[in-house]
Design an enzyme around this catalytic site. Structure first.
Site, mmCIF file in Angstrom:
data_model
loop_
_atom_site.group_PDB
_atom_site.id
_atom_site.type_symbol
_atom_site.label_atom_id
_atom_site.label_comp_id
_atom_site.label_asym_id
_atom_site.label_seq_id
_atom_site.Cartn_x
_atom_site.Cartn_y
_atom_site.Cartn_z
ATOM 1 N N LYS A 238 12.756 48.299 132.396
ATOM 2 C CA LYS A 238 13.131 47.088 132.325
ATOM 3 C C LYS A 238 14.367 46.808 132.737
ATOM 4 O O LYS A 238 14.657 45.784 133.690
ATOM 5 C CB LYS A 238 12.942 46.534 130.844
ATOM 6 C CG LYS A 238 13.816 45.222 130.853
ATOM 7 C CD LYS A 238 13.089 44.478 129.802
ATOM 8 C CE LYS A 238 14.075 43.323 129.679
ATOM 9 N NZ LYS A 238 15.461 43.114 129.687
ATOM 10 N N HIS B 22 11.728 49.930 122.298
ATOM 11 C CA HIS B 22 12.566 50.725 122.166
ATOM 12 C C HIS B 22 11.755 51.916 121.202
ATOM 13 O O HIS B 22 11.838 53.082 121.551
ATOM 14 C CB HIS B 22 13.712 50.530 120.904
ATOM 15 C CG HIS B 22 14.850 49.746 121.176
ATOM 16 N ND1 HIS B 22 14.597 48.046 121.378
ATOM 17 C CD2 HIS B 22 15.826 49.749 122.503
ATOM 18 C CE1 HIS B 22 15.555 47.561 121.817
ATOM 19 N NE2 HIS B 22 16.372 48.414 122.606
ATOM 20 N N ARG C 25 17.377 40.129 123.671
ATOM 21 C CA ARG C 25 17.707 38.621 123.510
ATOM 22 C C ARG C 25 16.859 37.762 123.719
ATOM 23 O O ARG C 25 16.895 36.576 123.770
ATOM 24 C CB ARG C 25 18.645 38.731 124.977
ATOM 25 C CG ARG C 25 19.918 39.520 125.203
ATOM 26 C CD ARG C 25 20.780 39.315 126.253
ATOM 27 N NE ARG C 25 22.107 39.803 126.142
ATOM 28 C CZ ARG C 25 22.644 40.823 126.772
ATOM 29 N NH1 ARG C 25 21.802 41.530 127.610
ATOM 30 N NH2 ARG C 25 23.628 41.224 126.490
ATOM 31 N N GLN D 116 19.896 49.809 135.806
ATOM 32 C CA GLN D 116 20.837 50.612 134.902
ATOM 33 C C GLN D 116 19.953 51.956 134.776
ATOM 34 O O GLN D 116 20.743 53.000 134.895
ATOM 35 C CB GLN D 116 20.451 49.867 133.350
ATOM 36 C CG GLN D 116 21.033 51.004 132.364
ATOM 37 C CD GLN D 116 21.027 50.287 130.907
ATOM 38 O OE1 GLN D 116 22.043 49.538 130.658
ATOM 39 N NE2 GLN D 116 19.926 50.437 130.069
ATOM 40 N N MET E 79 21.204 49.625 121.892
ATOM 41 C CA MET E 79 22.300 48.924 121.235
ATOM 42 C C MET E 79 21.697 48.128 119.893
ATOM 43 O O MET E 79 22.155 47.107 119.341
ATOM 44 C CB MET E 79 22.862 47.680 121.947
ATOM 45 C CG MET E 79 23.698 48.379 123.290
ATOM 46 S SD MET E 79 24.775 47.200 123.962
ATOM 47 C CE MET E 79 23.556 45.761 124.593
ATOM 48 N N GLY E 80 20.636 48.938 119.284
ATOM 49 C CA GLY E 80 20.194 48.312 118.074
ATOM 50 C C GLY E 80 19.243 47.084 118.359
ATOM 51 O O GLY E 80 18.885 46.875 119.547
ATOM 52 N N ALA E 81 19.064 46.042 117.302
ATOM 53 C CA ALA E 81 18.073 44.987 117.467
ATOM 54 C C ALA E 81 16.868 45.493 117.876
ATOM 55 O O ALA E 81 15.969 45.084 118.878
ATOM 56 C CB ALA E 81 18.515 43.909 118.413
ATOM 57 N N LEU E 82 16.386 46.624 117.469
ATOM 58 C CA LEU E 82 15.207 47.456 117.912
ATOM 59 C C LEU E 82 13.896 46.670 118.036
ATOM 60 O O LEU E 82 13.485 45.730 116.913
ATOM 61 C CB LEU E 82 14.936 48.678 117.285
ATOM 62 C CG LEU E 82 16.229 49.547 117.242
ATOM 63 C CD1 LEU E 82 15.945 50.781 116.459
ATOM 64 C CD2 LEU E 82 16.739 50.061 118.604
HETATM 65 O O1 PAF Z 1 20.194 49.244 127.586
HETATM 66 C C1 PAF Z 1 20.865 49.342 126.670
HETATM 67 O O2 PAF Z 1 20.673 49.200 125.489
HETATM 68 C C2 PAF Z 1 22.428 49.950 126.945
HETATM 69 O O3 PAF Z 1 22.975 49.158 128.204
HETATM 70 C C3 PAF Z 1 22.846 50.906 126.599
HETATM 71 C C4 PAF Z 1 21.957 52.061 127.731
HETATM 72 C C5 PAF Z 1 22.233 51.638 125.193
HETATM 73 C C6 PAF Z 1 24.196 51.443 126.949
HETATM 74 O O4 PAF Z 1 24.986 50.635 125.812
#
Ligand code: PAF
Length: 283
Positions: free
Chosen positions: A154, A41, A192, A158, A34-37
Site C-alpha cells: 500500500k 498489519h 487513517r 516507502q 506505528m500501531g493502530a493495527l
Molecule cells: O508504514 C509505517 O507504518 C511506517 O512508515 C513505518 C514503516 C513503521 C516507519 O515508521
C-alpha cells in the site's frame, strides 16, 4: 489461550530477547508498524510467520516522519487492543520503544535516502517523510536485527525506499512487500481511514476504482497520458483534492511515457476533507 507477547521498551532487554529467540527459533521476522493495527498489519504478521520461527512487531509512532502541520498528535494510538490482537496472532515480541529509547537526548544522525525517495510522488507533498522513515527503519533493523522484514505494498514508494536503503547500506535483512488489504468496496486499509466521515467513507473507494479502470484501459492499449488525464478528472469530480495520479516504472518509480516502458505501477494520493488517502496498483 493466546500467549501474550513479550513487550520490550528499551534496547538492552530487546537485545537479550532477540538473542534468546534466535537461539530457540532460528530466524527472526520483523513487522514495523506505528500501531493502530488493522487487518493489513495482521496479514503482514501472517506472512512473517511463514518466513521465520520468531515474529517481532514494532509499534512506534515516529515523530521524525511527520511535519509539524501533520497528525502526529492525533495519530490513532490503541496500544492495549493492538497487544490483544497480536497475542491472538501468536506474535513473540512487541518492540515498543519509548521516544527516548529511540531518540535519546542529543540524537543528531539521519539517513537521507535518494533514488525512489526523490521520485516526485509522496516526497513532493511530504518532503520530510522518507528521511524520517529511512532513519527509523534503519534503527529498527539495527535494534531488532531481523532476517526478514515485511512492508505493505500500500505504501509502495516507502517499500521501494526501504528496499533501496537496505541494499545500499548492506543491511543483512530481506525486505518483503506484501499485498494491500482492502475493504469489500476496494478501499485500501489504513490506520487513517478512521478520520473519514460517513459521507467521505462512501466516496473513498473511488480512488481504487479509478486505479482499476485506468489499469484495465492501459492493458487494453489506451494511451497512458489520456488514461491518466481521465483518471485525474474522475478523482476530482468525486470530491477529492488530488495530489497526484501517476504511472511510473514499477521498480525504479521513474516516469514512463507509454506501457512499452513498463512494468507500470499506477500511484495516487488525494485528500478527502482532512484525510489523505494513498493507493497504487500494478498494470
Ligand atoms: O508504514 C509505517 O507504518 C511506517 O512508515 C513505518 C514503516 C513503521 C516507519 O515508521
Amino acid at each position: 489461550m493466546a500467549r501474550k507477547p513479550l513487550i520490550v521498551r528499551t534496547i538492552s532487554p530487546l537485545r537479550k530477547a532477540i538473542a534468546t529467540f534466535r537461539k530457540k527459533h532460528g530466524g527472526v521476522a520483523l513487522v514495523p508498524t506505528m500501531g493502530a493495527l488493522h487487518e493489513g498489519h495482521f496479514s503482514l504478521v501472517r506472512h512473517a510467520r511463514k518466513r521465520a520461527g520468531a515474529v517481532a512487531v514494532s509499534i512506534f509512532v515516529n515523530p521524525k516522519q511527520f511535519a509539524p502541520t501533520e497528525d502526529f498528535g492525533s495519530y490513532p494510538r490503541n496500544f492495549e487492543s493492538d497487544v490483544v490482537a497480536l497475542s491472538k496472532l501468536g506474535v513473540d515480541l512487541i518492540w515498543a520503544p519509548t521516544e527516548t529509547a529511540m531518540y535519546p537526548g542529543g540524537f543528531s544522525t539521519a539517513i537521507t535516502p535518494g533514488g525512489p525517495a526523490l521520485a516526485g510522488l509522496e516526497d513532493a507533498f511530504r518532503p520530510h517523510f522518507f528521511g524520517g522513515v529511512a532513519t527509523v527503519v534503519a534503527k529498527l533493523f539495527l535494534q531488532v536485527t531481523p532476517d526478514v522484514a515485511m512492508f505493505g505494498q500500500k505504501d509502495y514508494q516507502q517499500l521501494k525506499v526501504v528496499t533501496r536503503m537496505a541494499r545500499d547500506l548492506d543491511l543483512p535483512v530481506k525486505i518483503v512487500g506484501c499485498p494491500t488489504m482492502r475493504e469489500k468496496d476496494g478501499l485500501a486499509l489504513s490506520s487513517r481511514n478512521v478520520y473519514l466521515s460517513v459521507e467521505e467513507r462512501r466516496t473513498a473507494p473511488v480512488l481504487y476504482r479509478v486505479l482499476k479502470e485506468s489499469a484495465a484501459r492501459i492493458k487494453a492499449g489506451d494511451a497512458l497520458a489520456a488514461v491518466l488525464a481521465d483518471g485525474r478528472a474522475a478523482i476530482e469530480k468525486a470530491g477529492f483534492k488530488l495530489d497526484y495520479l501517476e504511472g511510473r516504472h514499477a521498480e525504479t518509480l521513474e516516469p514512463v511515457v507509454s506501457a512499452a516502458d513498463g512494468p507500470i505501477r499506477l500511484l495516487a494520493a488525494a485528500r478527502l476533507g482532512r484525510t489523505r488517502l494513498i493507493d497504487n496498483l500494478g498494470v
